[in-house]
Write a protein that holds these residues in place. Structure first.
Motif, PDB file in Angstrom:
ATOM      1  N   TYR A   1       0.669 -27.324   7.359  1.00  0.00           N
ATOM      2  CA  TYR A   1      -0.552 -28.006   7.800  1.00  0.00           C
ATOM      3  C   TYR A   1      -0.426 -29.529   7.685  1.00  0.00           C
TER       4      TYR A   1
ATOM      5  N   THR B   1       2.596 -20.560   7.951  1.00  0.00           N
ATOM      6  CA  THR B   1       1.902 -20.223   6.703  1.00  0.00           C
ATOM      7  C   THR B   1       2.005 -18.731   6.422  1.00  0.00           C
ATOM      8  N   LEU B   2       1.805 -17.933   7.465  1.00  0.00           N
ATOM      9  CA  LEU B   2       1.824 -16.479   7.306  1.00  0.00           C
ATOM     10  C   LEU B   2       3.231 -15.926   7.119  1.00  0.00           C
ATOM     11  N   ASN B   3       4.217 -16.618   7.660  1.00  0.00           N
ATOM     12  CA  ASN B   3       5.592 -16.127   7.538  1.00  0.00           C
ATOM     13  C   ASN B   3       6.307 -16.609   6.282  1.00  0.00           C
ATOM     14  N   TYR B   4       5.893 -17.783   5.781  1.00  0.00           N
ATOM     15  CA  TYR B   4       6.570 -18.345   4.603  1.00  0.00           C
ATOM     16  C   TYR B   4       5.675 -18.382   3.359  1.00  0.00           C
ATOM     17  N   TYR B   5       4.397 -18.032   3.521  1.00  0.00           N
ATOM     18  CA  TYR B   5       3.433 -17.983   2.412  1.00  0.00           C
ATOM     19  C   TYR B   5       3.253 -19.333   1.713  1.00  0.00           C
TER      20      TYR B   5
ATOM     21  N   ARG C   1      -0.279 -22.261  11.331  1.00  0.00           N
ATOM     22  CA  ARG C   1      -0.810 -21.011  10.768  1.00  0.00           C
ATOM     23  C   ARG C   1       0.264 -19.925  10.753  1.00  0.00           C
ATOM     24  N   ASN C   2       1.031 -19.863  11.826  1.00  0.00           N
ATOM     25  CA  ASN C   2       2.117 -18.880  11.917  1.00  0.00           C
ATOM     26  C   ASN C   2       3.129 -19.068  10.795  1.00  0.00           C
TER      27      ASN C   2
ATOM     28  N   GLN D   1       1.195 -23.259   2.406  1.00  0.00           N
ATOM     29  CA  GLN D   1       0.181 -23.855   3.274  1.00  0.00           C
ATOM     30  C   GLN D   1       0.292 -25.368   3.411  1.00  0.00           C
TER      31      GLN D   1
ATOM     32  N   SER E   1      -6.022 -21.899  18.749  1.00  0.00           N
ATOM     33  CA  SER E   1      -5.177 -20.965  17.987  1.00  0.00           C
ATOM     34  C   SER E   1      -5.924 -19.677  17.654  1.00  0.00           C
TER      35      SER E   1
END
Lengths: 229, 250
Positions: free
Chosen positions: A196, A186-190, A183-184, A192, A171
């Protein structure tokens, strides 16, 4: 809890799992093909041959896989002559770079595992093969390689599982395997935990399948070693 | 009963943010000249100097620490950090979950490509071309929405996009104009590259946000007020203008 993020993106996870499996299977197959001849070379009586293999295994076992991946993916791109060569269409691909790194890394570990398996074969088995008039190639194919694989099976099983988990590093070079998908999200929905946790469950499931597979293989092919003890 | 009351009082005291202690401020230190690590591993850059000035003006004790981009907003929401400064653009999606200070700059976004590439920056011109972008950023959302026929490669850090641009794996990358101009194009690796295509702002696309601000926790309105007071003070006393002049000559 925000599990809807996972359920809404199951398609992404499925695609990620497919890529994870592709990376694992292809890397392991190629690493296996590399490791078998290198295991024999590692045990060669010729110090130059065994020394050269030892340099390779030490290099790849002594450095972190992530560093190797960055050196191959980002590092090779800095050589102009390489970018102008016929190899670049392949080496420009993150998938090829990831597989190449995993093959070289797993190949180093597998070489040492198989070399240890070869050393564990009783001398009598080798002498029996010679007495039967087997050529070195026949002896290797019919006696040594099966005996080596049988003895190396438990350790090789661990290497296969480690390889599956190591694919998560892909990744970092833009490949959306299971960890990349997590990870994607996580970054789009804030969030974690959920992305994961879902990734962990997928890895756990795949690992369970591999462990089960190796237990069956050991029961079928390595049973005689346990009985001998 | 007394013990229970004491426990409840302690819990209430802990729940109410007290700013006597040092504030933990996170930044993604891979984005020069805004935030990066120097040769000694020290945080440097426009945002670092700005945050230091804001903290001083608001009489806040601040500890700015490098953090991974993908963990910053979740970390703020979970209380691991008190604030974030990392050229964070204010978007509607982010406003729903975190608070922002007053906007302190309005960035311009640009593409960068090889000088001899002749690439046309348009949905048709970038069809089949590879755009390198930092994942989870406004630029990521912008190129995804505006250039549907382009191949988008997403990276963990802002600096990694340039590695693949110079490595020939990407045709263009998009970032803040100031970041491209004052960092990448000034480096030896950027010698053969140039800014290309239109200048985009938040007015061109909602994905690019309203402007850049300091991110704060919604549960801490007092800190939002304190930071805004600090920002107002450095605006009035000329510190902000001096910072802009030092870093960008304007």
């Amino acid at each position: 809890m925000n599990w809807y993020v996972v359920t809404e993106n199951l398609g992404q996870y499925a695609a990620g799992a497919r890529l994870t499996l592709l990376l694992t299977v292809v890397s392991l197959l190629l690493a296996f093909c590399l490791a078998v001849p290198l295991a024999f070379a590692r045990n060669s009586a010729d110090r130059r041959i065994s020394g050269a293999v030892q340099v390779y295994t030490t290099l790849f076992r002594g450095t972190p896989l992530l560093v190797q991946l960055f050196l191959i993916y980002f590092g090779l791109a800095q050589f102009g002559w390489l970018r102008a060569s016929i190899l670049w269409p392949w080496l420009s691909s993150p998938l090829v770079c990831a597989i190449l790194t995993f093959v070289l890394n797993s190949g180093a570990y597998t070489t040492e595992i198989f070399a240890g398996g070869l050393r564990a074969i009783p001398k009598g088995e080798v002498e029996a093969a010679r007495a039967c008039g087997f050529s070195p190639l026949q002896a290797a194919r019919r006696i040594l390689i099966p005996a080596m694989l049988t003895r190396a099976l438990p350790l090789y099983g661990n290497e296969v599982i480690m390889m599956l988990h190591a694919t998560s590093l892909a990744s970092t070079v833009t490949l959306l395997e299971v960890t990349g998908v997590a990870r994607n999200l996580t970054l789009n929905y804030y969030i974690q935990l959920e992305p994961y946790a879902a990734a962990a469950l997928i890895y756990l499931g795949l690992t369970a399948v591999l462990v089960g597979g190796f237990q069956i293989l050991e029961a079928r092919h390595a049973r005689y070693l346990r009985l001998r003890r | 009963m007394k013990r229970l009351s004491a426990c409840l009082a302690a819990m209430v005291a802990l729940a109410v943010p007290a700013h006597a202690e040092t504030l933990r401020i996170a930044t993604d230190a891979t984005f020069p000249p805004f935030e990066s690590l120097d040769a000694d591993g020290k945080l440097v850059g426009y945002d670092i100097d700005l945050m230091t000035a804001v903290c001083k003006a608001a009489a806040l004790a601040c500890d700015i620490q490098p953090a991974a981009w993908d963990g910053m907003i979740p970390g703020l929401m979970q209380g691991k950090y008190d604030a974030l400064i990392s050229q964070l653009t204010v978007t509607d999606q982010r406003r729903k979950i975190i608070a922002f200070s007053d906007i302190y700059s309005h960035p311009i976004f640009r593409f960068v490509a090889r000088k001899d590439s002749g690439i046309d920056i348009s949905p048709e011109g970038l069809a089949g071309k590879t755009i390198a972008v930092q994942t989870g950023t406004p630029m990521d959302k912008f190129v995804t929405a505006e250039f549907p026929k382009a191949k988008i490669k997403r990276y963990d850090s802002g600096s990694a996009t340039y590695l693949d641009l110079t490595g020939g794996r990407a045709d263009v990358t998009i970032s803040y104009e100031a970041q491209i101009r004052y960092s990448f194009l000034k480096s030896p690796e950027g010698a053969d590259y140039a800014l290309t295509g239109p200048r985009y702002t938040g007015e061109d696309s909602p994905e690019l946000g309203e402007g850049v601000a300091i991110a704060l926790n919604k549960r801490d309105p007092e800190l939002v007020k304190a930071v805004n007071a600090g920002l107002a003070k450095i605006r009035e006393d000329g510190t902000l203008a001096a910072l802009n002049k030092t870093y960008f000559g304007d």
